[in-house]
Design a protein around this motif. Structure first.
Motif, PDB file in Angstrom:
ATOM      1  N   ALA A  57      38.373  -4.119 -86.660  1.00 48.59           N
ATOM      2  CA  ALA A  57      37.422  -5.229 -86.791  1.00 48.59           C
ATOM      3  C   ALA A  57      36.000  -4.701 -86.746  1.00 48.59           C
ATOM      4  O   ALA A  57      35.138  -5.145 -87.521  1.00 48.59           O
ATOM      5  CB  ALA A  57      37.652  -6.256 -85.681  1.00 48.59           C
ATOM      6  N   ARG A  58      35.718  -3.737 -85.879  1.00 47.71           N
ATOM      7  CA  ARG A  58      34.388  -3.139 -85.808  1.00 47.71           C
ATOM      8  C   ARG A  58      34.055  -2.413 -87.110  1.00 47.71           C
ATOM      9  O   ARG A  58      32.929  -2.501 -87.610  1.00 47.71           O
ATOM     10  CB  ARG A  58      34.310  -2.155 -84.647  1.00 47.71           C
ATOM     11  N   VAL A  59      35.013  -1.680 -87.644  1.00 51.92           N
ATOM     12  CA  VAL A  59      34.796  -0.953 -88.902  1.00 51.92           C
ATOM     13  C   VAL A  59      34.485  -1.930 -90.031  1.00 51.92           C
ATOM     14  O   VAL A  59      33.565  -1.706 -90.832  1.00 51.92           O
ATOM     15  CB  VAL A  59      36.017  -0.067 -89.242  1.00 51.92           C
ATOM     16  N   VAL A  60      35.209  -3.038 -90.086  1.00 48.50           N
ATOM     17  CA  VAL A  60      34.985  -4.034 -91.132  1.00 48.50           C
ATOM     18  C   VAL A  60      33.599  -4.669 -90.973  1.00 48.50           C
ATOM     19  O   VAL A  60      32.868  -4.856 -91.951  1.00 48.50           O
ATOM     20  CB  VAL A  60      36.106  -5.101 -91.108  1.00 48.50           C
ATOM     21  N   VAL A  61      33.210  -4.994 -89.736  1.00 52.10           N
ATOM     22  CA  VAL A  61      31.899  -5.596 -89.493  1.00 52.10           C
ATOM     23  C   VAL A  61      30.787  -4.621 -89.866  1.00 52.10           C
ATOM     24  O   VAL A  61      29.814  -4.985 -90.531  1.00 52.10           O
ATOM     25  CB  VAL A  61      31.772  -6.053 -88.023  1.00 52.10           C
ATOM     26  N   VAL A  62      30.900  -3.361 -89.471  1.00 53.08           N
ATOM     27  CA  VAL A  62      29.891  -2.352 -89.799  1.00 53.08           C
ATOM     28  C   VAL A  62      29.824  -2.144 -91.309  1.00 53.08           C
ATOM     29  O   VAL A  62      28.734  -2.061 -91.888  1.00 53.08           O
ATOM     30  CB  VAL A  62      30.180  -1.029 -89.050  1.00 53.08           C
ATOM     31  N   ALA A  63      30.959  -2.082 -91.980  1.00 49.96           N
ATOM     32  CA  ALA A  63      30.970  -1.911 -93.440  1.00 49.96           C
ATOM     33  C   ALA A  63      30.319  -3.114 -94.119  1.00 49.96           C
ATOM     34  O   ALA A  63      29.577  -2.953 -95.099  1.00 49.96           O
ATOM     35  CB  ALA A  63      32.397  -1.716 -93.933  1.00 49.96           C
ATOM     36  N   GLY A  64      30.565  -4.311 -93.603  1.00 50.71           N
ATOM     37  CA  GLY A  64      29.939  -5.513 -94.153  1.00 50.71           C
ATOM     38  C   GLY A  64      28.429  -5.492 -93.983  1.00 50.71           C
ATOM     39  O   GLY A  64      27.670  -5.860 -94.893  1.00 50.71           O
ATOM     40  N   LEU A  65      27.956  -5.062 -92.822  1.00 54.10           N
ATOM     41  CA  LEU A  65      26.517  -4.959 -92.580  1.00 54.10           C
ATOM     42  C   LEU A  65      25.872  -3.920 -93.491  1.00 54.10           C
ATOM     43  O   LEU A  65      24.779  -4.150 -94.040  1.00 54.10           O
ATOM     44  CB  LEU A  65      26.244  -4.626 -91.118  1.00 54.10           C
TER      45      LEU A  65
END
Length: 156
Positions: free
Chosen positions: A12-20
């Protein structure tokens, strides 16, 4: 089971960082340059009152545009466009070098203009309107059925 919850949080953190990162990258300004304007050093090689059309073209290159008539000047135009996100591209810088010539074809004047020197010209678009307003061929053909009399078709 505790290990899978940690993996889900990590994903979930990886997805959020990639989205940002993707959002920030999408809002980065992209610049595009169009055209050619000679540098001050190149223009210094052109001598007013001495050089001709041919020597100017040899010295600083062929112009972007030239005057409509044979006596017209040479125009070198350069534009810088900024594309920012999903907005329309915008001109942020424009330079124009105008070289005018005398009747004999000798350089008469060299002028440099920028975007701040220009003014907006409103274009007047003139379009000839047709009498047919969004009507298909079949509708036009059937619409003409009531416009004639059978007596017009009979010989006298």
């Amino acid at each position: 089971m505790g290990g899978t919850a940690a993996q889900v949080k990590r994903m979930a953190r990886v997805v959020v960082v990639a989205g940002l990162v993707a959002t920030v990258a999408g809002c980065t300004a992209i610049y595009r340059d169009h055209g050619y304007v000679p540098t001050e050093e190149d223009l210094a090689e052109v001598t007013v009152g001495v050089d001709t059309r041919d020597t100017v073209a040899e010295t600083i290159g062929a112009p972007t545009a030239s005057g409509v008539l044979n006596d017209g000047g040479y125009y070198y135009v350069s534009s810088r466009m900024r594309h920012y996100g999903a907005t329309q591209p915008r001109v942020v810088e424009r330079q124009l070098v105008a070289i005018s010539f005398s009747q004999r074809g000798v350089v008469e004047n060299i002028e440099r203009y920028s975007l701040q020197d220009g003014r907006v010209i409103a274009l007047n678009r003139r379009v000839t309107e047709t009498s047919v307003n969004n009507t298909s061929f079949l509708r036009q053909l059937l619409g003409n059925l009531g416009n004639f009399s059978p007596t017009d078709a009979l010989p006298e």
